[in-house]
Design an enzyme around this catalytic site. Structure first.
Site, PDB file in Angstrom:
ATOM      1  N   ASP A 195       0.838  -1.204   0.000  1.00  0.00           N
ATOM      2  CA  ASP A 195       0.000   0.000   0.000  1.00  0.00           C
ATOM      3  C   ASP A 195       0.873   1.254   0.000  1.00  0.00           C
ATOM      4  O   ASP A 195       0.367   2.382  -0.047  1.00  0.00           O
ATOM      5  CB  ASP A 195      -1.012  -0.005   1.159  1.00  0.00           C
ATOM      6  N   SER A 196       2.222   1.057  -0.009  1.00  0.00           N
ATOM      7  CA  SER A 196       3.136   2.177  -0.260  1.00  0.00           C
ATOM      8  C   SER A 196       2.873   2.768  -1.646  1.00  0.00           C
ATOM      9  O   SER A 196       3.349   3.865  -1.946  1.00  0.00           O
ATOM     10  CB  SER A 196       4.598   1.724  -0.140  1.00  0.00           C
ATOM     11  N   ASP A 256      -1.100  -6.104  -0.291  1.00  0.00           N
ATOM     12  CA  ASP A 256      -1.543  -5.465   0.962  1.00  0.00           C
ATOM     13  C   ASP A 256      -3.052  -5.253   0.977  1.00  0.00           C
ATOM     14  O   ASP A 256      -3.620  -4.755  -0.006  1.00  0.00           O
ATOM     15  CB  ASP A 256      -0.879  -4.080   1.103  1.00  0.00           C
ATOM     16  N   LYS A 313      -1.395  -9.393   2.724  1.00  0.00           N
ATOM     17  CA  LYS A 313      -0.670  -8.958   3.926  1.00  0.00           C
ATOM     18  C   LYS A 313      -1.546  -7.962   4.666  1.00  0.00           C
ATOM     19  O   LYS A 313      -2.232  -7.156   4.034  1.00  0.00           O
ATOM     20  CB  LYS A 313       0.673  -8.304   3.557  1.00  0.00           C
ATOM     21  N   GLU A 354      -1.697  -5.499   8.532  1.00  0.00           N
ATOM     22  CA  GLU A 354      -0.905  -4.960   9.643  1.00  0.00           C
ATOM     23  C   GLU A 354      -1.585  -5.230  10.979  1.00  0.00           C
ATOM     24  O   GLU A 354      -2.810  -5.121  11.088  1.00  0.00           O
ATOM     25  CB  GLU A 354      -0.726  -3.445   9.460  1.00  0.00           C
ATOM     26  N   GLU A 356       8.938  -4.279  10.654  1.00  0.00           N
ATOM     27  CA  GLU A 356       9.404  -2.986  10.143  1.00  0.00           C
ATOM     28  C   GLU A 356       9.953  -2.101  11.261  1.00  0.00           C
ATOM     29  O   GLU A 356       9.291  -1.891  12.290  1.00  0.00           O
ATOM     30  CB  GLU A 356       8.235  -2.274   9.421  1.00  0.00           C
TER      31      GLU A 356
HETATM   32  O1  KIV Z   1       3.566  -1.113   1.615  1.00  0.00           O
HETATM   33  C1  KIV Z   1       4.758  -1.486   1.638  1.00  0.00           C
HETATM   34  O2  KIV Z   1       5.558  -1.225   0.734  1.00  0.00           O
HETATM   35  C2  KIV Z   1       5.196  -2.258   2.800  1.00  0.00           C
HETATM   36  C3  KIV Z   1       6.657  -2.497   2.946  1.00  0.00           C
HETATM   37  C4  KIV Z   1       7.345  -1.275   3.376  1.00  0.00           C
HETATM   38  C5  KIV Z   1       6.936  -3.645   3.830  1.00  0.00           C
HETATM   39  O3  KIV Z   1       4.398  -2.659   3.587  1.00  0.00           O
END
Ligand code: KIV
Length: 272
Positions: free
Chosen positions: A52-53, A91, A121, A123, A190
């Site tokens: 989600d980056s 994510d 994934k 959190e 992280e």
């Molecule tokens: O969203 C992302 O890129 C991440 C990584 C920084 C692990 O969760």
């Protein structure tokens, strides 16, 4: 070519667990589009994370919170079309799994069905346990994410190192054991102290993939745009830049603009 690429034709969850048991490090990088994913897969990366980056890197938002499920599915399906070998983890964006396990399952099903990704994934620790269970019961593999969890940035207030104090470190250790016991196949850790990350990695059988978590874990992940040096304002200590793409690209663009303006491009060989 990476050494892992020679050995494994296709990366599965079992491959990753085997890699951990053999002490082989796991490589993970982010991608949000077809072209980048194709290059990463051909280079032999083990896992592509459709993170989600993308909210920061692709859309220019300040945090990861605004990105939507539809946008994540768009990015993930572009990535999945490119890959032959690596595992694609997607994510679950903010707001699509925290309110209740049924919603979490619906969101995970949409990702799997509409993007073709291989795992999701999410959190958090004990607060998302029921959601994780529900998703796993539907046969969808889940990667956990502990330590600095950017979707909770407004709770933390800053992006600094997490779990430096004993109480938070102890909770993190308990959460890692819980995620393993619940059935997660790996955990991203992280921005936590290296010693704590190593301890966590030793305490579980599933791979711990670190970002800013030192070398004592089972694999590493970076945001591809950061490690390529395409972003240049983000300079955390853990980031190793493998290229200076920001300046390389700026040079290329300036050369192109100058060539167009001067009439040098296109030349006789570059026309019909
Ligand atoms: O969203 C992302 O890129 C991440 C990584 C920084 C692990 O969760």
């Amino acid at each position: 070519m990476s050494t892992a690429k020679k050995e494994y034709k296709r990366i599965t969850i079992k491959t990753l667990i085997d890699m951990k048991s053999k002490g082989e490090k796991i490589s993970m990088l982010t991608a949000y589009d077809y072209t980048m994913a194709k290059i990463l897969d051909n280079a032999g990366v083990d896992i592509i994370l459709v993170g989600d980056s993308a909210s920061n890197v692709m859309a220019g938002h300040e945090t990861t919170l605004p990105i939507t499920l539809n946008e994540m599915i768009y990015h993930a399906s572009s990535v999945v079309r490119a890959i032959d070998r690596c595992l694609v983890v997607v994510d679950l964006p903010f707001g699509t799994y925290q309110s209740d396990p049924k919603e979490a399952l619906r969101s995970a099903i949409r990702i799997m069905k509409e993007s073709g990704g291989h795992a999701v994934k999410l959190e958090g620790g004990k607060e998302v346990k029921d959601s994780i269970k529900r998703i796993l019961n539907a046969g969808i593999p889940v990667m956990g994410h502990l330590g600095l969890t950017p979707q909770s940035i407004y709770k933390f207030g800053t992006y600094t190192v997490r779990a430096k104090e004993e109480e938070e470190a102890e909770q993190l250790k308990r959460d890692a054991l819980m995620l393993e016991k619940t059935g997660c196949f790996a955990i991203v850790l992280e921005k936590v102290p290296a010693k704590l990350a190593e301890e966590v990695a030793k305490s579980v059988q599933i791979p711990i993939i670190g970002i800013g978590a030192g070398s004592g874990v089972d694999g590493q992940v970076l945001v591809t745009h950061d490690m390529l040096g395409m972003t240049h304002e983000f300079n955390p200590r853990f980031l190793r830049r493998y290229l200076d793409m920001y300046h390389e690209m700026t040079n290329a663009f300036e050369n192109y603009i100058n060539d167009v303006k001067s009439g040098d491009f296109p030349n006789e060989k570059e026309q019909y």
